[in-house]
Design an enzyme around this catalytic site. Structure first.
Site, mmCIF file in Angstrom:
data_model
loop_
_atom_site.group_PDB
_atom_site.id
_atom_site.type_symbol
_atom_site.label_atom_id
_atom_site.label_comp_id
_atom_site.label_asym_id
_atom_site.label_seq_id
_atom_site.Cartn_x
_atom_site.Cartn_y
_atom_site.Cartn_z
ATOM 1 N N THR A 278 59.310 16.560 -6.683
ATOM 2 C CA THR A 278 58.876 17.707 -8.019
ATOM 3 C C THR A 278 59.678 18.793 -8.078
ATOM 4 O O THR A 278 60.603 18.977 -8.608
ATOM 5 C CB THR A 278 57.603 17.930 -7.931
ATOM 6 N N ASP B 230 60.795 9.932 -4.124
ATOM 7 C CA ASP B 230 58.974 10.413 -4.437
ATOM 8 C C ASP B 230 58.714 10.097 -2.487
ATOM 9 O O ASP B 230 58.930 9.644 -2.204
ATOM 10 C CB ASP B 230 58.710 8.877 -5.068
ATOM 11 N N SER B 231 57.847 11.298 -2.484
ATOM 12 C CA SER B 231 58.139 10.855 -1.275
ATOM 13 C C SER B 231 57.240 9.439 -0.608
ATOM 14 O O SER B 231 56.754 9.439 0.421
ATOM 15 C CB SER B 231 57.613 12.239 -0.571
ATOM 16 N N THR C 190 38.391 12.401 13.788
ATOM 17 C CA THR C 190 37.793 12.426 12.674
ATOM 18 C C THR C 190 38.226 13.150 11.722
ATOM 19 O O THR C 190 38.570 12.954 11.139
ATOM 20 C CB THR C 190 37.362 14.070 13.167
ATOM 21 N N GLN C 191 36.854 12.094 10.500
ATOM 22 C CA GLN C 191 37.209 12.561 9.170
ATOM 23 C C GLN C 191 37.093 13.459 8.365
ATOM 24 O O GLN C 191 37.486 13.991 7.804
ATOM 25 C CB GLN C 191 36.926 11.362 8.347
ATOM 26 N N CYS C 192 36.624 14.844 9.376
ATOM 27 C CA CYS C 192 36.215 16.307 8.971
ATOM 28 C C CYS C 192 37.677 16.305 8.853
ATOM 29 O O CYS C 192 38.625 16.403 9.475
ATOM 30 C CB CYS C 192 35.207 16.878 9.777
#
Ligand code: ASP
Length: 344
Positions: free
Chosen positions: A17, A61-62, A280-282
């Protein structure tokens, strides 16, 4: 002391962008010609540095950026390393944290700043955040003390904060403050002044030479756990043809179900030479395998703790190590160590 007019910065526009304006005829967002960047950001000429820019062809675009593009970025930096004092990489925000993580592993012994930045609004819009992000990223890439770069790391500058690239994650698709670094302090904070947290910045060993690693192996997968996960899904992933490394995004401090089938499937994958990395997904905190019963079995089975690594830094690290290491033993050894400050 280096004089401003002796400091040169290379701006590498890969896409995203930040480099867009509305086409006056169609109204669609199109990339600007970076040769004319000062037309859009006239403040750049007041900075006083020697600025040069180059644009990737095609600009991406990334979401389309992959290891081949990381190699182009690293090779561009390597080719221009002696000619410039610092590098600013303009990149879409969506996968910026992945690219910055990958580059941090690729550019060993980096002694010059590589600052990634981008924006939420195109540089051609009145309310853009791109102008400030670009100007400050250049200031940071040019910053030196006693002739030595202040931040010789791969970093991300966004909305008043400079963070280590491999510690950073995109957390907002809406706010200008789009990134954070949950487990590591900012390398610099920007207000009236730019305050560098030098105690948290990594400096390469003296007289070490830049070494660029360009090999990746993308035979990896990320399995995000959720309550009720189905065995067919786990088996489909571990039986993926050619899969060498699996990241399990676990609960809390690295926990997973203790179902017998789950541990058996992980053990089967590892018995075939597969590597499992527990992340971890935290959004903050660390994996601590063995703290609960629900991670003890994975620990004894040989799953490697990702500690406080981000998901972006873990998948790029696994691809990098599978690409450059000569044995599984070597990959396992380096997975638990910081390569570029990505884990505590
Ligand atoms: N989709 C864009 C990209 O990541 C968004 C941005 O530049 O912020 O390339």
């Amino acid at each position: 002391m280096s004089r401003k007019k002796d400091i040169s910065i290379l701006i590498i526009y890969t896409g995203g962008t930040i480099g867009m304006i509305h086409d006056p005829v169609t109204g669609a967002l199109v990339p600007i010609d970076f040769k004319h960047i000062t037309k859009h950001v006239p403040e750049l000429s007041k900075l006083g540095y020697i600025l040069q820019s180059m644009t990737f062809d095609p600009v991406q675009d990334s979401s389309n950026i992959d290891p081949d593009v990381w190699v182009r970025m690293a090779e561009t930096i390597e080719k221009n390393y002696d000619k410039f004092d610092g590098f600013v990489v303009l990149h879409g925000t969506d996968t910026m944290a992945y690219s910055a993580s990958a580059l941090s592993y690729m550019l060993e012994n980096l002694s010059k700043p590589v600052v990634f930045t981008g924006s939420q609004l195109p540089i051609g819009l009145l309310r853009t955040d791109g102008r400030e992000n670009l100007i400050t990223a250049i200031e940071i890439a040019a910053a030196k003390e006693n002739g030595v770069a202040l931040v010789p790391e791969v970093s991300i500058y966004f909305d008043s904060e400079l963070t280590r690239g491999n510690r950073t994650t995109k957390f907002s698709a809406e706010h200008f403050d789009a990134f954070n670094s949950p487990n590591y302090p900012a390398l610099a904070e920007v207000g009236l002044h730019i305050k560098y947290n030098v105690n948290h910045i990594l400096y390469p060993p003296k007289k070490s030479k830049l070494k660029v690693h360009c090999k990746f192996d993308n035979n990896v997968a990320i399995l995000k756990l959720f309550p009720g996960i189905n065995r067919n899904l786990v088996q489909a992933i571990i039986n993926t043809k050619g899969l060498k490394g699996l990241i399990i995004e676990t609960f809390g401090s690295g926990n997973a179900p203790t179902y017998k089938w789950f541990i058996d499937d992980l053990k089967l994958f590892m018995s075939r030479g597969g590597i499992i990395y527990n992340v971890t997904q935290c959004h903050g905190g660390s994996v601590e395998m063995g703290l609960y019963e629900t991670s003890r079995e994975m620990l004894t089975a040989g799953v490697i703790s990702g500690k406080d690594i981000t998901s972006e830094a873990s998948v790029t690290k696994l691809m990098h190590l599978l690409g450059v290491c000569s044995s599984t033993k070597e990959v396992l050894k380096y997975l638990s160590k910081p390569l570029a400050g990505e884990i505590s």
